[in-house]
Design a protein around this motif. Structure first.
Motif: not given
Length: 305
Positions: A224-247
């Motif tokens: 498993h390669y969940p974190i590959r570089n900072y840019e990929q990590f930040e983009a993933n978390i921004v997307n997760r933030q959007r998804l978590l708006r759905d309670t």
């Protein structure tokens, strides 16, 4: 349940020939890794792919179209933004059964690479009669090499061997935790004939025949390669933030931790904690938390273009 059990048994009696192994993936903005993933698993013996694209905007969709000309690969567009991983992966497994005529299905993520023991392929460790096969999954960790300009995730040389068993509360709230060292769930290969539903981020499956012949398999490991570089990590978390708006969205504790940290403006500091120095690696290797692991890196080098 009875219908699914009969479906499995009928297929078991009537099927002929070698195993047809399918891989399903649900992706969004994975342009840095999706082609590597498809090429790697085709080389490991996967016969066909069903990829659901959930509104990628970074070129992932275009890469998939290109790969369709080279591999037995179908792309299904899923524009809905109400994250329903279990439902969508169950639908993909059904698609693999009915359209791709698969005997077995690997429900994968773009950052996971399923590697068979040296000298074998994935199908050498499977039978068409399997219902649910559970496999160990290991995080690849970051070292100071990842800070170099020409670093590529496939150069990672160390994997978690014995993870640290942090509690869920600790994983979310303790600022000292290094999330790449935590225990992660295994993965499954399922027989789509008799499958009731995928569960828990593709880590489990409900199957009509599971109680009879579900098993664990040590001849295949998921890297498993969940974190590959900072840019990929930040983009993933921004997307997760959007998804978590759905309670009602269901997501791992680590994503909730990272979204919280991102909202505090501390995501770069969190990323820096993933990076193990030479001294850190010496220590974690010595106490058995990590170990050198070059097999998956070598396999990736053979297929990356």
């Amino acid at each position: 349940m009875l219908h699914k059990t009969l479906q499995y048994w009928t297929h078991r009696l009537l099927r002929k020939g070698p195993i047809r192994l399918a891989m399903t993936l649900l992706v969004r903005n994975e342009v840095d890794i999706i082609e590597d993933n498809i090429r790697f698993h085709a080389a490991q013996g996967v016969d066909c792919f069903a990829v659901m694209d959930n509104g990628s905007t970074d070129g992932t969709r275009e890469v998939l179209e290109k790969l369709k000309t080279e591999f037995d690969l179908d792309v299904i567009d899923q524009p809905a933004q109400n994250y329903q991983q279990a439902l969508w992966m169950t639908q993909l497994a059904e698609y693999a059964r009915t359209t791709l005529k698969a005997d077995l299905v690997i429900s994968n993520d773009a950052d996971e690479f399923w590697l068979a023991q040296e000298g074998t392929c994935l199908k050498d460790h499977l039978t068409a009669n399997d219902s649910v096969v559970t496999l160990k999954r290991r995080n690849m960790v970051l070292t100071e090499a990842c800070l170099k300009a020409d670093y590529h995730y496939s150069q990672a040389q160390y994997a978690v061997k014995n993870p640290i068993l942090y509690s869920s509360d600790t994983q979310i709230n303790d600022t000292a935790v290094s999330m790449l060292l935590v225990k992660i769930s295994p993965k499954t290969i399922v027989n789509p004939h008799g499958l009731i539903k995928m569960k828990g981020g593709n880590h489990r499956a409900k199957h009509g025949w599971r109680a009879v012949n579900a098993r664990e398999e040590s001849g295949i490991t998921v890297y498993h390669y969940p974190i590959r570089n900072y840019e990929q990590f930040e983009a993933n978390i921004v997307n997760r933030q959007r998804l978590l708006r759905d309670t009602k969205a269901r997501m791992g504790d680590h994503y909730r931790r990272w979204v919280k940290i991102y909202e505090q403006g501390l995501l770069k500091q969190e990323f820096n904690k993933f990076i193990l120095s030479d001294a850190d690696i010496t220590t974690t290797n010595r106490i058995g938390v990590t170990e050198e692991c070059q097999t998956v890196s070598a396999a990736l080098k053979k297929v990356i273009k």
